[in-house]
Scaffold this active site. Structure first.
Site, PDB file in Angstrom:
ATOM      1  N   HIS A   1       0.872  -1.203   0.000  1.00  0.00           N
ATOM      2  CA  HIS A   1       0.000   0.000   0.000  1.00  0.00           C
ATOM      3  C   HIS A   1       0.897   1.237   0.000  1.00  0.00           C
ATOM      4  O   HIS A   1       1.478   1.591   1.019  1.00  0.00           O
ATOM      5  CB  HIS A   1      -0.900   0.018   1.239  1.00  0.00           C
ATOM      6  CG  HIS A   1      -1.845   1.177   1.261  1.00  0.00           C
ATOM      7  ND1 HIS A   1      -3.204   1.033   1.391  1.00  0.00           N
ATOM      8  CD2 HIS A   1      -1.652   2.514   1.158  1.00  0.00           C
ATOM      9  CE1 HIS A   1      -3.790   2.219   1.370  1.00  0.00           C
ATOM     10  NE2 HIS A   1      -2.851   3.143   1.233  1.00  0.00           N
TER      11      HIS A   1
ATOM     12  N   HIS B   1       1.586   5.384  -1.663  1.00  0.00           N
ATOM     13  CA  HIS B   1       1.241   6.567  -2.476  1.00  0.00           C
ATOM     14  C   HIS B   1       2.537   7.156  -3.014  1.00  0.00           C
ATOM     15  O   HIS B   1       3.391   7.606  -2.241  1.00  0.00           O
ATOM     16  CB  HIS B   1       0.542   7.619  -1.608  1.00  0.00           C
ATOM     17  CG  HIS B   1      -0.728   7.141  -0.994  1.00  0.00           C
ATOM     18  ND1 HIS B   1      -1.955   7.311  -1.583  1.00  0.00           N
ATOM     19  CD2 HIS B   1      -0.965   6.454   0.159  1.00  0.00           C
ATOM     20  CE1 HIS B   1      -2.900   6.774  -0.823  1.00  0.00           C
ATOM     21  NE2 HIS B   1      -2.318   6.238   0.240  1.00  0.00           N
TER      22      HIS B   1
ATOM     23  N   LYS C   1      -9.351  -0.170  -5.891  1.00  0.00           N
ATOM     24  CA  LYS C   1      -9.348   0.482  -4.583  1.00  0.00           C
ATOM     25  C   LYS C   1     -10.690   1.130  -4.320  1.00  0.00           C
ATOM     26  O   LYS C   1     -11.198   1.875  -5.164  1.00  0.00           O
ATOM     27  CB  LYS C   1      -8.233   1.543  -4.576  1.00  0.00           C
ATOM     28  CG  LYS C   1      -8.188   2.384  -3.322  1.00  0.00           C
ATOM     29  CD  LYS C   1      -7.667   1.623  -2.132  1.00  0.00           C
ATOM     30  CE  LYS C   1      -7.928   2.390  -0.838  1.00  0.00           C
ATOM     31  NZ  LYS C   1      -6.774   2.572  -0.021  1.00  0.00           N
TER      32      LYS C   1
ATOM     33  N   HIS D   1     -10.419   1.253   1.866  1.00  0.00           N
ATOM     34  CA  HIS D   1     -10.209   2.244   2.936  1.00  0.00           C
ATOM     35  C   HIS D   1     -11.429   2.112   3.838  1.00  0.00           C
ATOM     36  O   HIS D   1     -12.508   2.593   3.511  1.00  0.00           O
ATOM     37  CB  HIS D   1     -10.088   3.659   2.357  1.00  0.00           C
ATOM     38  CG  HIS D   1      -9.795   4.676   3.412  1.00  0.00           C
ATOM     39  ND1 HIS D   1      -8.595   5.346   3.499  1.00  0.00           N
ATOM     40  CD2 HIS D   1     -10.530   5.107   4.472  1.00  0.00           C
ATOM     41  CE1 HIS D   1      -8.617   6.155   4.554  1.00  0.00           C
ATOM     42  NE2 HIS D   1      -9.780   6.026   5.155  1.00  0.00           N
TER      43      HIS D   1
ATOM     44  N   HIS E   1      -4.529  -0.514   5.847  1.00  0.00           N
ATOM     45  CA  HIS E   1      -4.026   0.258   6.994  1.00  0.00           C
ATOM     46  C   HIS E   1      -4.936   0.162   8.214  1.00  0.00           C
ATOM     47  O   HIS E   1      -5.504   1.156   8.653  1.00  0.00           O
ATOM     48  CB  HIS E   1      -3.755   1.712   6.612  1.00  0.00           C
ATOM     49  CG  HIS E   1      -4.792   2.356   5.718  1.00  0.00           C
ATOM     50  ND1 HIS E   1      -6.133   2.357   5.999  1.00  0.00           N
ATOM     51  CD2 HIS E   1      -4.664   3.016   4.544  1.00  0.00           C
ATOM     52  CE1 HIS E   1      -6.781   2.995   5.040  1.00  0.00           C
ATOM     53  NE2 HIS E   1      -5.905   3.396   4.143  1.00  0.00           N
TER      54      HIS E   1
ATOM     55  N   ASP F   1       1.434   2.664   3.562  1.00  0.00           N
ATOM     56  CA  ASP F   1       0.572   3.844   3.392  1.00  0.00           C
ATOM     57  C   ASP F   1       1.415   5.114   3.454  1.00  0.00           C
ATOM     58  O   ASP F   1       0.952   6.154   3.932  1.00  0.00           O
ATOM     59  CB  ASP F   1      -0.560   3.882   4.436  1.00  0.00           C
ATOM     60  CG  ASP F   1      -1.636   4.893   4.074  1.00  0.00           C
ATOM     61  OD1 ASP F   1      -1.715   5.290   2.889  1.00  0.00           O
ATOM     62  OD2 ASP F   1      -2.386   5.301   4.979  1.00  0.00           O
TER      63      ASP F   1
END
Ligand code: NCD
Ligand code: ZN
Length: 353
Positions: A14, A16, A100, A137, A175, A248
């Site tokens: 995970h 970004h 996602k 999420h 997460h 994350d």
């Protein structure tokens, strides 16, 4: 030199990376440690199609420093408008591995997220055909629900009905931050797994709120009470293959973090594996690190385990105060200006002599 700790090279399930000039920093940091990473699709213009994902993948590949190998595993952003056709194209593309789900409004760049999970049922059925995992999420956005309870309520209201309706759908609850989530995943079927970040394993909410407000410790889902942190450490270090590494790591320019309305996200990619090693050592579970970091995620996604290995050594180094972020920005990394106990062999040059 102390004995090195050697592991099969890990993956980050995970991550970004952002886009544009920021990739020079983010991709370099991740590629130094990880062989592969699940790349989140929440860019300013969300990655909703195979075409957008492939173009983004090319930009990431172009940012990999010479001499490093790194495979970005692309994801698509599920919206109310995602069509069966989009899933078919993605499912037939080997570089796109998952979808996602952001509940609309839950976090950074989630305005295009799903407003009602029930409206995505036909899409989820198509994903099952391709064995594509759904990455969630897991927070409700109901304004009447306290921000510290949003994960727990999401499980009750949405995840439980979803897993009951589609037991064959692979789901990663991303997460996780609570004992409730850790227990729910542990008790769930084999198709349910979770990622755990280094910051949720290291910090409780005091790190954000005591002695002043600490915007660099603000992320979503927000840090929780100590009992929850302890439950996450127990889950991560248990050896249970349902739990695996997902940083994350979510960089934001320092000016948007240190603001009257600061952005959510903690940048940990510069030291991710070193942080996880510290956590597992403190828990007396270094022998469980390789499973969590290098095997469980690949096994869950049905991808081959990596073959290369990577070593760390217990030698301290001091984390920089900032890194460049894009052409003009800077970002403040997790543990900025503080010492870390472990260092990657690849980073030995930065340890205290
Ligand atoms: C993430 C980001 O900034 O993109 N922020 C965060 O606090 N984790 C979004 C997300 O994963 O929720
Ligand atoms: Zn994220």
């Amino acid at each position: 030199m102390p004995q090195p700790l050697t592991l099969i090279q890990p993956d980050d399930w995970h991550l970004h990376l952002r886009d544009g000039a920021a990739l020079a920093t983010t991709v370099a940091h991740s590629a130094k440690q990880f062989a592969r990473a699940i790349v989140m699709p929440n860019l300013k213009i969300p990655i909703t199609t195979t075409e957008l994902a492939m173009a983004y993948r090319d930009r990431i590949l172009a940012a990999i420093p010479d001499g490093l190998a790194f495979s970005p595993l692309m994801t698509l952003y599920l919206t109310d408008d995602t069509s069966i056709e989009v899933i078919k194209r993605a499912g037939n593309n080997k570089h796109i591995v998952a979808l996602k789900l952001y509940p609309a409004g839950a976090t950074t760049h989630s305005a295009s997220g799903v407003t009602d999970i029930e409206c995505t049922y036909s899409i989820l059925e198509e994903m099952i055909e391709f064995d594509m995992p759904l990455l969630i999420h897991g927070e409700v956005t109901d304004p009447s629900i306290d921000v510290f309870d949003r994960e727990k309520i999401f499980i009750e209201r949405h995840l439980e009905p979803l897993t009951r309706r589609y037991p064959e759908l692979k789901i990663v609850l991303e997460h996780i931050t609570t004992r409730d989530a850790a227990e729910y995943v542990e008790e769930g079927g084999e198709t349910l797994a979770a990622t755990i970040t280094p910051h949720h394993l290291l910090l409780n909410r005091n790190a954000m709120l005591v002695g002043g407000i600490h915007p660099h410790h603000y992320c979503l889902p927000v840090l929780k009470r100590e009992v929850h942190r302890q439950a996450l450490v127990k889950a991560a270090t248990s050896g249970n293959p349902k739990f695996f590494l997902g940083t994350d790591s979510a960089p934001h320019d320092t000016s948007s973090k240190e603001s009257g309305c600061g952005c959510a996200g903690i940048y940990s990619a510069h030291a991710a594996l070193e942080l996880y090693t510290e956590i597992f050592e403190a828990a007396g579970a270094l022998d469980k690190l390789e499973g969590f970091a290098s095997f469980h995620g690949a096994d869950f996604y049905g991808l081959p385990r990596n073959k290369e290995s990577i070593s760390l050594v217990k030698r301290p180094w001091v984390c920089p105060e900032s890194y460049q972020f894009g052409d003009e920005g800077v970002l403040r990394p997790f543990r900025a200006g503080e010492a870390l106990d472990w260092t990657l062999y690849a980073n030995l040059h930065r340890t205290i002599q």
